[in-house]
Scaffold this active site. Structure first.
Site, PDB file in Angstrom:
ATOM      1  N   LEU A  12     -10.517   7.139   2.993  1.00 55.87           N
ATOM      2  CA  LEU A  12      -9.958   5.811   3.271  1.00 55.87           C
ATOM      3  C   LEU A  12      -9.159   5.888   4.558  1.00 55.87           C
ATOM      4  CD1 LEU A  12      -8.667   4.815  -0.305  1.00 55.87           C
ATOM      5  CD2 LEU A  12     -10.964   4.540   0.681  1.00 55.87           C
ATOM      6  N   CYS A  14      -9.986   6.084   9.049  1.00 55.36           N
ATOM      7  CA  CYS A  14     -10.644   7.022   9.970  1.00 55.36           C
ATOM      8  C   CYS A  14     -10.029   6.900  11.357  1.00 55.36           C
ATOM      9  CB  CYS A  14     -12.146   6.761  10.017  1.00 55.36           C
ATOM     10  SG  CYS A  14     -13.096   8.140  10.694  1.00 55.36           S
ATOM     11  N   ARG A  49     -12.542  -1.517  11.227  1.00 54.19           N
ATOM     12  CA  ARG A  49     -13.390  -1.922  12.353  1.00 54.19           C
ATOM     13  C   ARG A  49     -14.667  -1.075  12.340  1.00 54.19           C
ATOM     14  NH1 ARG A  49      -8.097  -2.176  14.158  1.00 54.19           N
ATOM     15  NH2 ARG A  49      -8.100   0.005  14.801  1.00 54.19           N
ATOM     16  N   LYS A 207      10.627  10.379   4.047  1.00 54.18           N
ATOM     17  CA  LYS A 207      10.407  11.803   3.807  1.00 54.18           C
ATOM     18  C   LYS A 207      11.564  12.411   3.023  1.00 54.18           C
ATOM     19  CE  LYS A 207       7.669  12.100   8.038  1.00 54.18           C
ATOM     20  NZ  LYS A 207       7.644  12.513   9.457  1.00 54.18           N
ATOM     21  N   GLY A 306       0.530  14.612  14.380  1.00 57.33           N
ATOM     22  CA  GLY A 306      -0.688  14.834  15.148  1.00 57.33           C
ATOM     23  C   GLY A 306      -1.898  14.903  14.237  1.00 57.33           C
TER      24      GLY A 306
END
Length: 430
Positions: A12, A14, A49, A207, A306
Site C-alpha cells: 500500500l 509506492c 496515481r 515517535k 530516507g
C-alpha cells in the site's frame, strides 16, 4: 526445507519508501526466500496515481482500489507505507479481517491508534510490526520489545528527527540563524516544503509516544506527549550553550518518574553537555540513548529516514512476519500490563537555562533571585552583562519541577526591572 507456495504480499503506497521496498523484494528475492523459508510474491501495489512510471514494477500489479486489494482473502502480508490516519487505519483493519498480517511504517497512526490496532491484530491472530515507524533503519523497536523484555527500561532519550538535527547542527557549527539553516535543509532535500511536522515537533512526538509505550509497557498516546518546537532557538542560545560546554538538540525524552510509579513523555529543544554521546550526532542522523537497570546505557545510531534505510527496516519486519506465518505463530503484541499513569509536564524535574533582558541598575539581581527563591527554584549560576542601561541576565538553575519554573517565569515577567524573558531552555543529559 523451503516451502514452495509463495507468501503473497500487497504493498500500500509506492512513493520513496514503497518503491524501495518493491525494488529490494525483487533484487533480493532469493535471499529473502532463503531467510524466510518460502518465496515472496508481490501480488498488488495500491497507488493514488496509476499513470506514473514505476521502474521495476509490473504495471499489471498496480491498482487504485486499495480496499479491494486488501480484501482479496489470499494475502499473507500487507505492507502499509502510505502514511497518515485515513485510509491507512481502515485498510489495516480490513487486512486483519481478511487474514493478512501487517507491516507498517506509519508513526502518526500508531501513536494515535496503536492500542486499537494491536487489539484488532490480536483478535484476528495476526502480526502487527512497525520497526520502520521510528528512526528509519535504526533497530530500535525490536530491541525494546524483545531484547530488553527481561530488563527494566528507565529512560529513553533521543534525536528522532533528521531534519531538525540537521538544522540545529548547522546552527551550531556555522553560527547560522534558524531560517538560514532551514533554507539550506530545504535546498538539500532534508526539509519538506512545509516543515511544520518536523520543526514543531509533531513527528518526534509521535515517535516518543510509540517508544514510551513499548519501553514502559504502558499505553501512551500522542495526546500524552508534551511537545515544543524549535523555531524559537537562536544563535544566542547556541552561544550560551557553548559557554556552558553544551550544544542544543531537539530531544524526545521518555522516562519513569523518580518513584517509578508514573512515566512522562516529552519533545522539546534542550541543552546537553558536549560529553554526552548524543551531542556528537551530526547532520540528518538519528540516535537514541536507552538507560535500563541491567543493561545500563545503550545507544542506537544511524540514518533515521530516507527510502532505502526505511525500506531496510520494513523488509526486516517482512522477514520476521513471514517466518511467523510459515510456522503458524505470531510475534509479540502490545504489552501494556504495567498501566502506569502518564504524569503531566508540570511534574517533570530538570535543570533550566533562562535568559532575561533586564534594566542595568543596582538591586536587579537581588529582585530576580528573590523570585526564584519564592517559587522554590534554586539557582546554580548567574551571568550578567550590561551596557547603556540595558543588561542580559543568564540564570542556570538546579533541578526543579516544570510547574515551579513556570511560576517563576510568570512572576519574573511582572517585575518592572525585567524587560523580557529572551529564552527558556531545559538542560538534559547530565
Amino acid at each position: 526445507m523451503m516451502r514452495t507456495r509463495p507468501l503473497k504480499v500487497a504493498l500500500l503506497g509506492c512513493g520513496v519508501v514503497g518503491s524501495e521496498v518493491a525494488r529490494i523484494m525483487t533484487t533480493h528475492a532469493d535471499d529473502l526466500a532463503a531467510r524466510i523459508g518460502a518465496p515472496v510474491e508481490l501480488v498488488g501495489v495500491a497507488v493514488r496515481r496509476p499513470d506514473r512510471v514505476r521502474e521495476g514494477i509490473d504495471p499489471a500489479l498496480v491498482t487504485t482500489d486499495a480496499t479491494a486489494l486488501v480484501k482479496r482473502g489470499d494475502l499473507d502480508i500487507v505492507v502499509e507505507v502510505i502514511g497518515g490516519i485515513e485510509p491507512a487505519r481502515t485498510l489495516i483493519g480490513t487486512a486483519f479481517e481478511h487474514g493478512a498480517s501487517v507491516v507498517s511504517a506509519n508513526k502518526a497512526l500508531l501513536a494515535q491508534d496503536g492500542a486499537a490496532l494491536h487489539a484488532a491484530a490480536e483478535e484476528q491472530g495476526r502480526d502487527l510490526y512497525y520497526e520502520a515507524a521510528v528512526a528509519g533503519a535504526i533497530l530500535l523497536i525490536r530491541p525494546l520489545r524483545e531484547s530488553l523484555a527481561g530488563d527494566k527500561v528507565n529512560r529513553v532519550l533521543g534525536i528522532v528527527n533528521g531534519t531538525t538535527n540537521f538544522i540545529l547542527d548547522k546552527m551550531d557549527s556555522t553560527g547560522a540563524g534558524y531560517q538560514e539553516a532551514l533554507d539550506e535543509a530545504t535546498a538539500l532535500g532534508y526539509a519538506e516544503a512545509d516543515p511544520t511536522a518536523d520543526v514543531e515537533g509533531f513527528d518526534a512526538a509521535a515517535k516518543a509516544a510509540i517508544l514510551a509505550g513499548i519501553a514502559f509497557h504502558t499505553r501512551v498516546g500522542l495526546d500524552d506527549v508534551y511537545r515544543e518546537g524549535m523555531t524559537e532557538v537562536t544563535a544566542a542560545d547556541f552561544a550560551s550553550a557553548k559557554e556552558m560546554g553544551c550544544t542544543i538538540k531537539l530531544l524526545a525524552i521518555c522516562e519513569r518518574a523518580g518513584d517509578g510509579a508514573s512515566v512522562t513523555a516529552r519533545v522539546h529543544p534542550a541543552m546537553i553537555p558536549l560529553s554526552h554521546p548524543l551531542a556528537s550526532v551530526r547532520g540528518a542522523y538519528n540516535a537514541v540513548f536507552v538507560e535500563s537497570d541491567a543493561s545500563g546505557q545503550l545507544m542506537f545510531y544511524g540514518p533515521g529516514a530516507g527510502g532505502a534505510p526505511t525500506a531496510s527496516a520494513v523488509l526486516g519486519d517482512l522477514v520476521a512476519v513471514g517466518r511467523n506465518r510459515i510456522s503458524g505463530t505470531t510475534g509479540p503484541g502490545a504489552s501494556a500490563y504495567a498501566a502506569l499513569p502518564v504524569s503531566p509536564m508540570g511534574e517533570v524535574v530538570t535543570r533550566y537555562h533562562i535568559s532575561l533582558d533586564v534594566a542595568d541598575k543596582p538591586g536587579v539581581l537581588a529582585q530576580v533571585a528573590t523570585v526564584f527563591a519564592e517559587h522554590g527554584v534554586s539557582i546554580d549560576t548567574v551571568r550578567q552583562q550590561g551596557k547603556d542601561g540595558e543588561a542580559s541576565l543568564v540564570v542556570v538553575t538546579h533541578r526543579a519541577s516544570d510547574a515551579a519554573l513556570g511560576g517563576t517565569v510568570d512572576a519574573l515577567r511582572k517585575l518592572d526591572t525585567v524587560r523580557g524573558v529572551a529564552s527558556i531552555m531545559r538542560v538534559e543529559g547530565e
